[in-house]
Design an enzyme around this catalytic site. Structure first.
Site, PDB file in Angstrom:
ATOM      1  N   CYS A 164      -2.084 132.672  12.661  1.00  0.00           N
ATOM      2  CA  CYS A 164      -1.499 131.360  12.386  1.00  0.00           C
ATOM      3  C   CYS A 164      -1.939 130.342  13.433  1.00  0.00           C
ATOM      4  O   CYS A 164      -1.420 130.321  14.552  1.00  0.00           O
ATOM      5  CB  CYS A 164       0.025 131.488  12.354  1.00  0.00           C
ATOM      6  SG  CYS A 164       0.876 129.919  12.136  1.00  0.00           S
ATOM      7  N   CYS A 210       0.759 127.886  14.508  1.00  0.00           N
ATOM      8  CA  CYS A 210       1.748 128.455  15.436  1.00  0.00           C
ATOM      9  C   CYS A 210       1.153 128.611  16.838  1.00  0.00           C
ATOM     10  O   CYS A 210       1.809 128.311  17.828  1.00  0.00           O
ATOM     11  CB  CYS A 210       2.206 129.845  14.991  1.00  0.00           C
ATOM     12  SG  CYS A 210       2.529 130.042  13.247  1.00  0.00           S
ATOM     13  N   ASP A 211      -0.064 129.130  16.924  1.00  0.00           N
ATOM     14  CA  ASP A 211      -0.574 129.597  18.216  1.00  0.00           C
ATOM     15  C   ASP A 211      -1.740 128.800  18.781  1.00  0.00           C
ATOM     16  O   ASP A 211      -2.101 128.981  19.946  1.00  0.00           O
ATOM     17  CB  ASP A 211      -1.041 131.067  18.074  1.00  0.00           C
ATOM     18  CG  ASP A 211       0.105 131.985  17.667  1.00  0.00           C
ATOM     19  OD1 ASP A 211       1.250 131.679  18.047  1.00  0.00           O
ATOM     20  OD2 ASP A 211      -0.138 132.985  16.989  1.00  0.00           O
TER      21      ASP A 211
END
Ligand code: NAP
Length: 309
Positions: free
Chosen positions: A132, A135-136
């Site tokens: 992701c 997300c990261d």
């Protein structure tokens, strides 16, 4: 008989539980094997509104759970649904050998990231291998570093474009010589000077010469068979998702990829069964959209029960 049984404990499940509990429906949440869902595997969530400094994924899910429990949600932890019967009402949900009867069911089982299936990939998950970018991608470990995205669909293009904000270069490794992504996404990705496509290639190993931290990948050209290595600090696998809907096969309308197909809003083709989150959404797939869908499903379940009197 339970008024509402919620299958799944990600953002969609807990939000559905919060709303159903506040409507005095005393919902039961069946958490599944991974309570909190996919988000608990993410480090920092920086795009959930209300947390300007970001929030740990696990922490966010614990907060959602507490909030749902505060209003009377009951939770079956670590429990996995073995079977459902939506052919007649009350619906039956078999969990850990116990048969629950339910007037309504909210399906919020989410989706899993499709994995490459490499041993090194599993070993280095959260140590540079991620699923992701949203997300990261902004983590310090990826800043100004070469990054690899695997895949050729819209997700891979989207992830690659997002990652150009952080990485020094983004190598897009695809197993064929043209992208599957929609024309506009493909054109946009390929026009980006920071995205370097590597065609006809597969990642055969994720490398960690510094131990426990991604340092590169081994590649194989699928046409010539030639092998090579490529330095990178992150491997973003974007080869599609697999909705967690196997147990609903034959019970409810699924599309050809296994996603639950709502007939309108959160309602499925079985009156009284509602759906929310990533098990029916292959477009947005965000924590906040899943939470919104969970809210909608609970409101619809409440109205459905009220209409029955
Ligand atoms: P997808 O369209 O199924 O693409 C998956 C990609 O991964 C394909 O290029 C596929 O290669 C590759 N792949 C699959 N298994 C692989 C493996 N084992 N090893 C290496 N490569 C593998 O999945 P997606 O990109 O996640 O998109 C899913 C759906 O969401 C699509 O309908 C898409 O349009 C939609 N979506 C839309 C947007 C947007 O519009 N903003 C963004 C993201 C997703 P092949 O091409 O060779 O099959």
């Amino acid at each position: 008989m339970e008024k509402v049984v919620i299958i799944g404990s990600g953002c969609a499940g807990w939000t559905a539980a919060l709303y159903a509990a506040r409507a005095n429906l005393q919902p039961v949440v069946i958490t599944g094997a991974q309570p909190g869902g996919l988000l608990t595997t993410t480090s920092v969530v920086e795009n959930f509104p209300g947390f300007p400094e970001g929030v740990d994924g696990f922490d966010l899910m614990s907060r959602m759970q507490k909030q749902a429990e505060r209003f009377g949600t009951r939770v079956k932890f670590g429990s996995i649904v073995e079977a459902v019967d939506f052919s007649k009402r009350p619906f039956a949900v078999t969990v850990d050998g116990e048969r629950l009867e339910a007037a309504t069911v909210i399906i919020a089982t989410g989706a899993g990231h499709r994995h490459l299936g490499l041993e090194s990939e599993a070993k280095l998950e959260m140590k540079g291998v991620t699923y992701c970018a949203t997300c990261d991608g902004a983590l310090p470990m990826f800043r100004n570093q070469p990054l690899v995205v695997v895949g050729g669909g819209d997700s891979a293009c989207e992830e690659a474009m997002y990652l150009t904000r952080f990485g020094s270069v983004v190598h897009l490794v695809h197993r064929r010589d043209s992208l599957r992504a929609s024309k506009i996404m493909a054109e946009r990705a390929l026009a980006n000077p920071k995205i370097k496509p590597i065609w006809d290639s597969a990642v055969t190993e994720v490398l960690d010469v510094k131990q426990d931290k991604v340092t590169g990948v081994r590649l194989k050209n699928l046409k010539s068979g030639a092998e090579s290595t490529l330095d990178c600090a992150g491997v973003f696998v974007a080869i599609g998702h697999v909705p967690n809907t196997q147990i609903f096969k034959g019970q409810i309308n699924l599309d050809e990829n296994g996603y639950v197909v709502p007939v309108s809003g959160a309602a499925t083709n079985v009156p009284g069964v509602f759906v929310a989150g990533d098990c029916s959404d292959h477009v947005y797939r965000q924590a906040i959209t899943a939470a919104g869908m969970g809210c909608a499903a609970a409101i619809e379940a409440e109205r459905f029960l009220a209409a029955e009197g």
